[in-house]
Design an enzyme around this catalytic site. Structure first.
Site, PDB file in Angstrom:
ATOM      1  N   GLY A 187      33.792 -29.308 117.114  1.00  0.00           N
ATOM      2  CA  GLY A 187      35.233 -29.290 116.951  1.00  0.00           C
ATOM      3  C   GLY A 187      35.849 -30.638 116.666  1.00  0.00           C
ATOM      4  O   GLY A 187      37.072 -30.748 116.540  1.00  0.00           O
ATOM      5  N   SER A 213      22.050 -26.617 114.670  1.00  0.00           N
ATOM      6  CA  SER A 213      22.617 -25.627 113.749  1.00  0.00           C
ATOM      7  C   SER A 213      23.197 -26.315 112.525  1.00  0.00           C
ATOM      8  O   SER A 213      23.498 -27.502 112.536  1.00  0.00           O
ATOM      9  CB  SER A 213      23.731 -24.830 114.435  1.00  0.00           C
ATOM     10  N   ARG A 214      23.357 -25.532 111.485  1.00  0.00           N
ATOM     11  CA  ARG A 214      24.178 -25.973 110.368  1.00  0.00           C
ATOM     12  C   ARG A 214      25.636 -25.763 110.747  1.00  0.00           C
ATOM     13  O   ARG A 214      25.946 -25.198 111.795  1.00  0.00           O
ATOM     14  CB  ARG A 214      23.817 -25.197 109.105  1.00  0.00           C
ATOM     15  N   THR A 217      32.136 -23.973 111.684  1.00  0.00           N
ATOM     16  CA  THR A 217      33.493 -24.103 111.159  1.00  0.00           C
ATOM     17  C   THR A 217      33.791 -25.537 110.737  1.00  0.00           C
ATOM     18  O   THR A 217      34.905 -25.834 110.313  1.00  0.00           O
ATOM     19  CB  THR A 217      34.520 -23.670 112.224  1.00  0.00           C
ATOM     20  N   SER A 218      32.813 -26.419 110.833  1.00  0.00           N
ATOM     21  CA  SER A 218      33.029 -27.841 110.547  1.00  0.00           C
ATOM     22  C   SER A 218      32.499 -28.201 109.155  1.00  0.00           C
ATOM     23  O   SER A 218      31.790 -27.409 108.525  1.00  0.00           O
ATOM     24  CB  SER A 218      32.319 -28.696 111.597  1.00  0.00           C
ATOM     25  N   ASP A 275      34.774 -18.633 117.825  1.00  0.00           N
ATOM     26  CA  ASP A 275      33.777 -19.296 118.660  1.00  0.00           C
ATOM     27  C   ASP A 275      34.180 -19.114 120.120  1.00  0.00           C
ATOM     28  O   ASP A 275      34.589 -20.046 120.800  1.00  0.00           O
ATOM     29  CB  ASP A 275      33.709 -20.789 118.308  1.00  0.00           C
ATOM     30  N   LYS A 307      38.175 -28.492 119.276  1.00  0.00           N
ATOM     31  CA  LYS A 307      37.841 -27.114 119.628  1.00  0.00           C
ATOM     32  C   LYS A 307      38.328 -26.797 121.037  1.00  0.00           C
ATOM     33  O   LYS A 307      38.889 -25.725 121.298  1.00  0.00           O
ATOM     34  CB  LYS A 307      36.331 -26.892 119.522  1.00  0.00           C
TER      35      LYS A 307
END
Length: 513
Positions: A187, A213-214, A217-218, A275, A307
């Protein structure tokens, strides 16, 4: 058998069709295409969006059917999306058997959750198993995510979901302890501390099998950033070899079958920009447990456009993380950090990678805030795992970084994963200038992230933006505030169009408080 491919009982007496690769990218969703006049389609009563079982040479998946009404697909052909084609290891002309998908036994549990009822461990396990097996459509997954968001999953359900996500994948074990890890809840644009922390921890002798992770939302995830410098799509044997050789790895979790349901949940959560707490906790902790971690330090940025937006939200999420981790035998330490503005200068995979390299190499002008946050997290991890005495972790981490030991270890990890390379540079750059004097009074993290994504990140690794100012900085007319990086004129135009009506920085003419 690979994740997402499950055995289905199909009759060999069904009419046989032939496979055709269409090259349509549906990401991880399995999709097939059949002509409306296909005899099997007519005989079985298939309609558009039906869930069907597809088999080729003993391998099978459940897929979503799209019906073709033109002649580009013959009546005896089945067209395959790339994901379905690869999962079935199909070849042109392969014999294809298609029938109705088997009943989705966990659907009743899903409906129960949608109507607000709590689920037991068996019900959650059945849902997660069906997700991992590819039996759920995106609509089913979206319904499950939505039903559990907004605090609608209690503590025990979150524990059960985390355990179920571990159970459906592989789980690594290591003949040593502690096994360290570091994670950020995300976030906050930039904030690419993980490669630095892992390098410091491994140089200090800790074992850190880091999977990342890829982007969800970023504009960039750790895996996206690392991929600009080295190979991250390692399978489990390769991942283990790197860790055994160098004490650590930095790989993409989607390439290994550790918590495979998580990658499918993330794929659907991304366009929903969803999320929820339960999903976040289960996602984070299931991957740590599956990788064999015993001790995890979690960075939780808190800020008005991060976030996690408030201290009360942070404390609630921290408590949930610690309670779920404790229930599953994992030691977790959660550190709250400043989320008022980005960390580092770059926002986007290659730009963030350049910040990481600058800190590791000790380059003049390396982002001071990125270095400071990485040292704080690395120091906490060293203390948490018993490598440093209480209160001495930060200094120990700084010594490792300043002596070049972390840089040496990072290079060794990258070489073991396939070689180290310099991140790419974007073809187009556009500086956004201050229009009047004043000082930077606010930075909108979410709008900055959106701006970097419109410029092409993370799909275009070199795209994004480079921030030149921080909160409280004085600015003059014509001074660069940030520079947009793009690979295509259209993407640069999209970003500038958004910026025209969505300012990302506030420049106040008033005196600094």
């Amino acid at each position: 058998m690979s994740a997402g491919v499950s055995p289905v009982d199909l009759s060999d007496d069904a009419d046989v069709l032939v496979a055709r690769e269409l090259g349509i990218d549906t990401h991880q969703e399995y999709v097939i295409y059949m002509h409306r006049d296909c005899p099997v389609c007519r005989a079985e009563g298939f309609t558009a969006q039906a869930r069907v079982a597809v088999r080729i040479a003993g391998r099978s998946v459940v897929a979503t059917l799209n019906v073709v009404q033109t002649d580009w697909l013959a009546v005896h052909e089945v067209g395959f999306s790339t994901s379905a084609w690869n999962a079935l290891r199909a070849s042109t002309g392969s014999r294809v058997f298609v029938s109705h998908a088997p009943p989705l036994e966990s659907a009743s549990a899903l409906r129960s959750k949608i109507f607000g009822h709590r689920l037991d461990a068996a019900q959650i396990g059945a849902i997660v198993a069906d997700i991992a097996a590819g039996n759920y459509s995106d609509a089913h997954i979206a319904a499950f995510l939505s039903a559990g968001a907004g605090g609608r999953m209690d503590l025990q359900e979150t524990v059960d979901m985390t355990a179920a996500m571990v159970a459906v994948g592989d789980r690594l074990s290591w003949q040593r302890t502690p096994i360290a890890d570091k994670h950020s809840v995300g976030g906050l644009p930039g904030n690419r501390t993980t490669p630095i922390v892992v390098a410091i921890a491994a140089a200090a002798g800790l074992t850190v099998p880091k999977t990342s992770s890829r982007a969800i939302t970023s504009p960039a995830g750790t895996a996206d950033v690392m991929e600009t410098m080295t190979r991250v799509a390692l399978d489990l044997p390769a991942m283990r070899r790197v860790v055994e050789s160098e004490g650590a790895c930095l790989v993409w979790g989607g390439a290994v079958s550790l918590s495979p349901a998580d990658d499918l949940l993330i794929r659907v959560a991304r366009p929903l920009d969803l999320d929820g707490d339960a999903q976040l906790v289960a996602s984070v902790l299931s991957k740590k447990l599956a990788a064999g971690a015993t001790h995890v330090v979690i960075d939780m940025p808190v800020g008005p456009t991060a976030k996690v937006r408030s201290e009360s939200d942070a404390n609630r999420l921290r408590e949930l993380l610690e309670q779920v981790a404790s229930a599953l035998g994992l030691h977790v330490g959660v550190l709250l950090s400043d989320g008022a503005q980005p960390v580092g200068r770059g926002i986007g995979p290659a730009l963030e990678a350049r910040d990481v390299l600058a800190v590791l190499r000790g380059e003049p002008g390396a982002p001071v805030d990125l270095r400071a946050r990485a040292l704080a997290l690395a120091g906490s991890l060293l203390e948490f795992c018993g490598r440093s005495r209480a209160g001495e972790g930060h200094d120990d981490a700084a010594k490792i970084l300043d002596a070049g030991l972390a840089w040496n270890k990072f290079q060794a990890i990258c070489e073991a994963q396939g070689g180290l390379r310099e991140p790419a540079r974007a073809a187009l750059r556009h500086a956004v200038l201050a229009e009047h004097d004043g000082f930077v009074s606010a930075i909108d993290n979410r709008r900055l992230a959106r701006l970097a994504k419109l410029a092409g990140a993370p799909a275009v690794a070199a795209a994004g933006l480079e921030l030149h100012v921080r909160l409280g900085d004085s600015v003059n007319p014509g001074m660069p505030l940030f520079t947009l990086h793009a690979q295509a004129p259209g993407e640069l135009a999209y970003a500038l169009s958004y910026l025209a009506s969505h300012p990302v920085l506030s420049i106040s003419r008033e005196e600094k408080p």
